[in-house]
Design a protein around this motif. Sequence first.
Motif, mmCIF file in Angstrom:
data_model
loop_
_atom_site.group_PDB
_atom_site.id
_atom_site.type_symbol
_atom_site.label_atom_id
_atom_site.label_comp_id
_atom_site.label_asym_id
_atom_site.label_seq_id
_atom_site.Cartn_x
_atom_site.Cartn_y
_atom_site.Cartn_z
ATOM 1 N N MET A 1 34.094 54.443 -42.182
ATOM 2 C CA MET A 1 34.814 54.269 -40.921
ATOM 3 C C MET A 1 34.100 53.246 -40.048
ATOM 4 O O MET A 1 32.880 53.317 -39.862
ATOM 5 N N GLU A 2 34.842 52.303 -39.520
ATOM 6 C CA GLU A 2 34.247 51.279 -38.676
ATOM 7 C C GLU A 2 33.816 51.856 -37.334
ATOM 8 O O GLU A 2 34.351 52.848 -36.855
ATOM 9 N N THR A 3 32.828 51.163 -36.732
ATOM 10 C CA THR A 3 32.280 51.636 -35.456
ATOM 11 C C THR A 3 33.345 51.689 -34.362
ATOM 12 O O THR A 3 33.389 52.629 -33.570
ATOM 13 N N SER A 4 34.208 50.672 -34.331
ATOM 14 C CA SER A 4 35.240 50.630 -33.296
ATOM 15 C C SER A 4 36.202 51.813 -33.414
ATOM 16 O O SER A 4 36.625 52.384 -32.399
ATOM 17 N N ILE A 5 36.524 52.189 -34.641
ATOM 18 C CA ILE A 5 37.414 53.346 -34.838
ATOM 19 C C ILE A 5 36.726 54.621 -34.369
ATOM 20 O O ILE A 5 37.342 55.470 -33.709
ATOM 21 N N LEU A 6 35.436 54.746 -34.707
ATOM 22 C CA LEU A 6 34.677 55.916 -34.273
ATOM 23 C C LEU A 6 34.622 56.006 -32.751
ATOM 24 O O LEU A 6 34.763 57.093 -32.165
ATOM 25 N N LEU A 7 34.443 54.855 -32.101
ATOM 26 C CA LEU A 7 34.406 54.829 -30.636
ATOM 27 C C LEU A 7 35.739 55.295 -30.037
ATOM 28 O O LEU A 7 35.765 56.022 -29.041
ATOM 29 N N VAL A 8 36.827 54.870 -30.636
ATOM 30 C CA VAL A 8 38.145 55.290 -30.158
ATOM 31 C C VAL A 8 38.295 56.802 -30.276
ATOM 32 O O VAL A 8 38.761 57.478 -29.340
ATOM 33 N N PHE A 9 37.881 57.354 -31.417
ATOM 34 C CA PHE A 9 37.995 58.802 -31.617
ATOM 35 C C PHE A 9 37.118 59.568 -30.624
ATOM 36 O O PHE A 9 37.521 60.618 -30.112
ATOM 37 N N ILE A 10 35.935 59.048 -30.353
ATOM 38 C CA ILE A 10 35.053 59.694 -29.373
ATOM 39 C C ILE A 10 35.696 59.676 -27.991
ATOM 40 O O ILE A 10 35.702 60.685 -27.276
ATOM 41 N N LEU A 11 36.266 58.516 -27.632
ATOM 42 C CA LEU A 11 36.910 58.383 -26.329
ATOM 43 C C LEU A 11 38.106 59.321 -26.211
ATOM 44 O O LEU A 11 38.298 59.976 -25.177
ATOM 45 N N ILE B 1 36.810 48.803 -21.271
ATOM 46 C CA ILE B 1 36.220 47.491 -20.961
ATOM 47 C C ILE B 1 34.764 47.438 -21.416
ATOM 48 O O ILE B 1 34.334 46.478 -22.067
ATOM 49 N N VAL B 2 33.992 48.478 -21.097
ATOM 50 C CA VAL B 2 32.564 48.503 -21.445
ATOM 51 C C VAL B 2 32.366 48.501 -22.950
ATOM 52 O O VAL B 2 31.494 47.802 -23.486
ATOM 53 N N SER B 3 33.182 49.274 -23.655
ATOM 54 C CA SER B 3 33.049 49.366 -25.116
ATOM 55 C C SER B 3 33.671 48.173 -25.833
ATOM 56 O O SER B 3 33.542 48.062 -27.062
ATOM 57 N N ILE C 1 46.587 50.764 -26.943
ATOM 58 C CA ILE C 1 46.262 49.397 -27.375
ATOM 59 C C ILE C 1 44.944 49.390 -28.119
ATOM 60 O O ILE C 1 44.786 48.700 -29.140
ATOM 61 N N ALA C 2 43.970 50.169 -27.627
ATOM 62 C CA ALA C 2 42.661 50.238 -28.285
ATOM 63 C C ALA C 2 42.789 50.819 -29.692
ATOM 64 O O ALA C 2 42.090 50.379 -30.620
ATOM 65 N N MET C 3 43.671 51.792 -29.857
ATOM 66 C CA MET C 3 43.897 52.348 -31.195
ATOM 67 C C MET C 3 44.423 51.287 -32.136
ATOM 68 O O MET C 3 44.009 51.204 -33.310
ATOM 69 N N SER C 4 45.308 50.436 -31.625
ATOM 70 C CA SER C 4 45.865 49.363 -32.445
ATOM 71 C C SER C 4 44.823 48.289 -32.733
ATOM 72 O O SER C 4 44.690 47.819 -33.867
ATOM 73 N N ASN C 5 44.061 47.888 -31.704
ATOM 74 C CA ASN C 5 43.043 46.843 -31.875
ATOM 75 C C ASN C 5 41.981 47.241 -32.890
ATOM 76 O O ASN C 5 41.522 46.427 -33.696
ATOM 77 N N GLY D 1 42.302 49.568 -35.209
ATOM 78 C CA GLY D 1 42.866 50.026 -36.478
ATOM 79 C C GLY D 1 42.824 51.528 -36.628
ATOM 80 O O GLY D 1 43.082 52.053 -37.719
ATOM 81 N N ALA D 2 42.526 52.250 -35.520
ATOM 82 C CA ALA D 2 42.430 53.709 -35.588
ATOM 83 C C ALA D 2 43.770 54.341 -35.950
ATOM 84 O O ALA D 2 43.821 55.331 -36.688
ATOM 85 N N ASP D 3 44.863 53.747 -35.419
ATOM 86 C CA ASP D 3 46.179 54.306 -35.734
ATOM 87 C C ASP D 3 46.503 54.175 -37.213
ATOM 88 O O ASP D 3 47.033 55.091 -37.834
ATOM 89 N N LEU D 4 46.159 53.011 -37.789
ATOM 90 C CA LEU D 4 46.397 52.812 -39.223
ATOM 91 C C LEU D 4 45.486 53.706 -40.057
ATOM 92 O O LEU D 4 45.895 54.197 -41.121
ATOM 93 N N TRP D 5 44.243 53.906 -39.593
ATOM 94 C CA TRP D 5 43.311 54.763 -40.329
ATOM 95 C C TRP D 5 43.850 56.185 -40.405
ATOM 96 O O TRP D 5 43.838 56.813 -41.465
ATOM 97 N N ILE D 6 44.329 56.697 -39.258
ATOM 98 C CA ILE D 6 44.896 58.045 -39.243
ATOM 99 C C ILE D 6 46.134 58.109 -40.135
ATOM 100 O O ILE D 6 46.313 59.056 -40.918
ATOM 101 N N SER D 7 46.982 57.083 -40.039
ATOM 102 C CA SER D 7 48.198 57.039 -40.854
ATOM 103 C C SER D 7 47.860 57.016 -42.337
ATOM 104 O O SER D 7 48.519 57.686 -43.150
ATOM 105 N N ASP D 8 46.819 56.252 -42.699
ATOM 106 C CA ASP D 8 46.411 56.179 -44.109
ATOM 107 C C ASP D 8 45.932 57.537 -44.605
ATOM 108 O O ASP D 8 46.241 57.940 -45.738
ATOM 109 N N GLN D 9 45.157 58.224 -43.757
ATOM 110 C CA GLN D 9 44.654 59.544 -44.162
ATOM 111 C C GLN D 9 45.805 60.530 -44.353
ATOM 112 O O GLN D 9 45.829 61.302 -45.314
ATOM 113 N N LEU D 10 46.743 60.487 -43.407
ATOM 114 C CA LEU D 10 47.908 61.370 -43.531
ATOM 115 C C LEU D 10 48.760 60.992 -44.733
ATOM 116 O O LEU D 10 49.307 61.855 -45.425
#
Length: 603
Positions: A1-11, A38-40, A476-480, A482-491
């Motif tokens: 899992m990429e760091t950006s995706i992990l950050l989105v899930f934490i947020l 913005i910070v992340s 938008i952050a989920m799209s940027n 790839g968190a939405d696609l990651w969740i979709s892929d898992q499902l």
Amino acid sequence: METSILLVFILIGVTVVLFVTEFFPVDKIAFFIIAALIVSQLTTAEEAISGFSNPAVITILALMILAVALEDNGVIEWLTQLIKKLKILPLILLTPAFMIVSATISSFISTTAVVIIFLKIVSQLAERYNFSATKLLMPISFAGILGGSCTLMGTSTNLIVNAVAQQAGVASFSFFEFTWYGLIFLAVGIVFMSVASHFLPKDKNTDLQTTYDIESYIFTVKVSETSDLKGKSISEVQFISEELATPLKLIRDKKVINAPGKYIEIKTGDNLVLMSSFEHINTIVQQHDLIINEKRRESQKNTFGDGDIAAQSDMTYIELLILPGSHLIGNTLKKIRKMSLNGAYPIAIKKRKNLRNTTERLIRKNIKDIRIKPGDRLLIELQEQHINKLRAIDNVAILNQHDYSRQTPKRRKITALLILLGVIGLASSSFLSILSASVLGVAAMLLFRLISLENIYHRINWQIIFLLAGMIPLGIAMSNSGADLWISDQLQNLLTNQPSYVVIGLLLGITMILSGFISNNATAIILTPVAIGLAAGLNLEVKPFILAVLFGANFSFFTPVGYQTNTLIYGTGLYKFKHFLVIGGLLTIVLWVCGTVILTKAL
């Protein structure tokens, strides 16, 4: 899992926790989300604030203004008088009749505004015709939610889901595109609640002084020179030992003693913060010569003048339910006492129950520093003949049995109603978008001088606007990332080769559960991109998946915190959490099964 995706899930996780615990107001949480994005660097600064210019947000703002205009010009009061005529129906037909009316109006007007109307009507009819308000308010709230799901403009959730889907390249929903689905759900809900209402608690005692339980209100009383309490220890005070009132703190010479012990001696001038019912505290004050609101005479004198002798007598107690959008929200009791409440003096507060609202927490805060939130109730004192002036206080419900009338020229009522019908007609005919039609509606209200923008700024529920403005960039952050696609892929991996009803049922169920604990708008923003990605990955028709999120996010019945109307009726104190969990939970299961079948057939 990429760091950006992990950050989105934490947020998202932190956001859900904040929503559930209500640690901060929702508008403050929204700002924190914007700052975190913005910070992340999950979004650009421009993307982080893009929610403020989102068409759905502006549409919702315009519809709020139209709702205020309808109220100011007597259209809401007109509806109120028409609804009251339903009292001629036998009680067995009253529940489905009120539900149908609530659902119909909620399809075009804010569901919250509709439930506020019924909140006032039902309390009046229950007293006058001797039936239980608890049998009606929950069915009415649920019907409003179901009715709002029938049209594109019915709820802000529908508009948000449509906007997120459009951003993802999905064709926009038409005004009545999913109305037939909504009507089926509504019919199921009416049948279910007409039966289930018989299992709701009875509460025929609607008089103010007999409806409060022990530990209902928090009062501050002062020990006078003639009080028989001076010189006694806490343990020697009869009303405390008999648990008619609970001492939260003792204030002496500006020093605060939290949860005072039983051996502390009471002295003249001490202030006791007590938690008790109105009935008991009223008796305690009279029997022990305590001062409950010594500043009120000065308040009345400033309001009515020295010449008004009646201001010193015929005082009555009124209970105000604080509604979303009230200018009292966020203020402390101390500050409210300094504000103009049209001659009313607030003497006590009752907090809406939530995970953080405990006796221990109230003990550690001065009563004057406790901030007002939607669903809280204020007990105020004012001269009886001035009760009518309370109508001028925006976004509060008067929970007493009084009839109020306000003369509004019939021309203004008709004009305001025609403008609303024009907005609905233009939007439903697809001649204009809902955004264009609602903005034109506001312009028409201004043109005919039916509203003044200066007078409605404080009446808009800005919390919803800021909530949406903060949550949209999270999508938008989920799209940027790839968190939405990651969740979709898992499902997709989990659901590959599964029957379509399993896929739709799982998505609908997850949405329903999440919307029970956080805002339905927030749920829709998080899950709509996931639904679109899942449909694409499984090569299935996308709109049934989007509708699963739309209906699932709206159908928040099993908790009182997922939808504003549930919070309002929960704030009346007529229901307990278990009533939502059992009755609302069963309705959720029934609609989940029904929705799974209907949406699967739409694939």
